[in-house]
Enzyme design. Structure first.
Site, PDB file in Angstrom:
ATOM      1  N   CYS A  50      -7.569  18.999 -21.756  1.00 55.60           N
ATOM      2  CA  CYS A  50      -8.800  19.229 -20.821  1.00 55.60           C
ATOM      3  C   CYS A  50      -7.934  20.220 -19.855  1.00 55.60           C
ATOM      4  O   CYS A  50      -6.712  20.222 -19.581  1.00 55.60           O
ATOM      5  CB  CYS A  50      -8.606  17.676 -19.778  1.00 55.60           C
ATOM      6  SG  CYS A  50      -9.988  17.803 -18.567  1.00 55.60           S
ATOM      7  N   HIS A 102     -16.568  14.153 -23.997  1.00 53.54           N
ATOM      8  CA  HIS A 102     -15.520  14.453 -23.036  1.00 53.54           C
ATOM      9  C   HIS A 102     -16.232  14.836 -21.736  1.00 53.54           C
ATOM     10  O   HIS A 102     -15.881  14.745 -20.758  1.00 53.54           O
ATOM     11  CB  HIS A 102     -14.720  15.495 -23.469  1.00 53.54           C
ATOM     12  CG  HIS A 102     -13.640  15.779 -22.833  1.00 53.54           C
ATOM     13  ND1 HIS A 102     -12.147  15.448 -22.865  1.00 53.54           N
ATOM     14  CD2 HIS A 102     -13.560  16.591 -21.529  1.00 53.54           C
ATOM     15  CE1 HIS A 102     -11.448  16.044 -21.920  1.00 53.54           C
ATOM     16  NE2 HIS A 102     -12.359  16.644 -21.096  1.00 53.54           N
ATOM     17  N   GLU A 103     -17.070  16.022 -21.906  1.00 52.89           N
ATOM     18  CA  GLU A 103     -17.860  16.660 -20.727  1.00 52.89           C
ATOM     19  C   GLU A 103     -18.770  15.640 -20.152  1.00 52.89           C
ATOM     20  O   GLU A 103     -18.843  15.649 -18.805  1.00 52.89           O
ATOM     21  CB  GLU A 103     -18.420  17.936 -21.147  1.00 52.89           C
ATOM     22  CG  GLU A 103     -17.607  19.140 -21.790  1.00 52.89           C
ATOM     23  CD  GLU A 103     -16.385  19.263 -20.984  1.00 52.89           C
ATOM     24  OE1 GLU A 103     -16.344  19.337 -19.753  1.00 52.89           O
ATOM     25  OE2 GLU A 103     -15.166  19.583 -21.399  1.00 52.89           O
ATOM     26  N   HIS A 126     -16.889  13.731 -17.751  1.00 49.06           N
ATOM     27  CA  HIS A 126     -16.365  14.236 -16.436  1.00 49.06           C
ATOM     28  C   HIS A 126     -17.436  14.018 -15.360  1.00 49.06           C
ATOM     29  O   HIS A 126     -17.355  13.729 -14.232  1.00 49.06           O
ATOM     30  CB  HIS A 126     -16.211  15.745 -16.700  1.00 49.06           C
ATOM     31  CG  HIS A 126     -14.916  16.142 -17.194  1.00 49.06           C
ATOM     32  ND1 HIS A 126     -13.750  15.987 -16.295  1.00 49.06           N
ATOM     33  CD2 HIS A 126     -14.299  16.974 -18.126  1.00 49.06           C
ATOM     34  CE1 HIS A 126     -12.603  16.328 -16.779  1.00 49.06           C
ATOM     35  NE2 HIS A 126     -13.100  16.984 -18.033  1.00 49.06           N
TER      36      HIS A 126
HETATM   37 ZN    ZN Z   1     -11.990  17.937 -19.388  1.00 51.90          ZN
END
Ligand code: ZN
Length: 191
Positions: free
Chosen positions: A107, A149-150, A153
């Site tokens: 990341c 993953h995004e 976030h």
């Molecule tokens: Zn990330």
């Protein structure tokens, strides 16, 4: 314009992104800046929180990684994942489809830190793009991992939250150092 990337320890990374209801000229500029920032840092995905904006907005381009395959289905038909790159997702909703598989993740908010993370192999994604078009697709492999993953976030969730206890324990000293350095830099910037 390349923007600074917010590192672990910055409270913005824990903020849930606000719904983006309109693609304004400011959002278009932000998207361009996010792609520039992501490419300059050799990333394949970047969320708005990582450049200091708590918004439901992420940019993705998996093309630089050639050794980890992705799959794509549009309207139930196999398609070339590259055909939807670069990808802008506004207000994405992700539903898991496949079994969980482990894979390595990094990341840009955690420089030089990597860990094995278990995530569903495939996901169904709905979102809008920068043109206000509705997107719906199923993806697998690296693209599915990146989308998850995004999207995490955008909800204030970080990949360390998805690590097993042992992996996180191994990274603990580095995580504590990074968090302390970020907090010190933020304090200094405020003065
Ligand atoms: Zn990330």
């Amino acid at each position: 314009m390349k923007l600074p990337v917010c590192k672990y320890g910055d409270p913005i990374l824990r903020k849930k992104g606000a719904h983006v209801s309109k693609v304004t000229p400011e959002i278009i500029q932000l998207i361009a800046d996010m792609f520039e920032t992501m490419e300059a840092n050799h990333g394949v995905g970047l969320a708005a929180q990582q450049i200091g904006q708590a918004l439901q907005l992420t940019v993705i381009d998996i093309r630089p990684i050639e050794d980890r395959p992705s799959t794509l289905e549009l309207d139930g038909q196999p398609a070339d994942p590259k055909s939807i790159m670069p990808l802008v997702l506004l207000n994405p909703v992700v539903k898991p489809v496949g079994e969980k598989v482990a894979g390595s993740e990094g990341c840009l908010s955690f420089p030089k830190l990597y860990g094995e993370i278990e995530r569903p192999e495939s996901v169904d994604v709905t979102a809008t793009n920068e043109k206000g078009e509705h997107l719906a697709f199923r993806c697998g492999g690296l693209l599915a991992r990146c989308v998850q993953h995004e999207t995490d976030h955008l909800n204030g969730i970080l990949f360390i939250d998805r690590m097993d206890r042992q992996t996180k324990e191994e990274l603990k000293p580095d995580l504590e150092d990074l968090q302390a350095a970020t907090k010190a830099a933020l304090k200094k910037a405020k003065k």
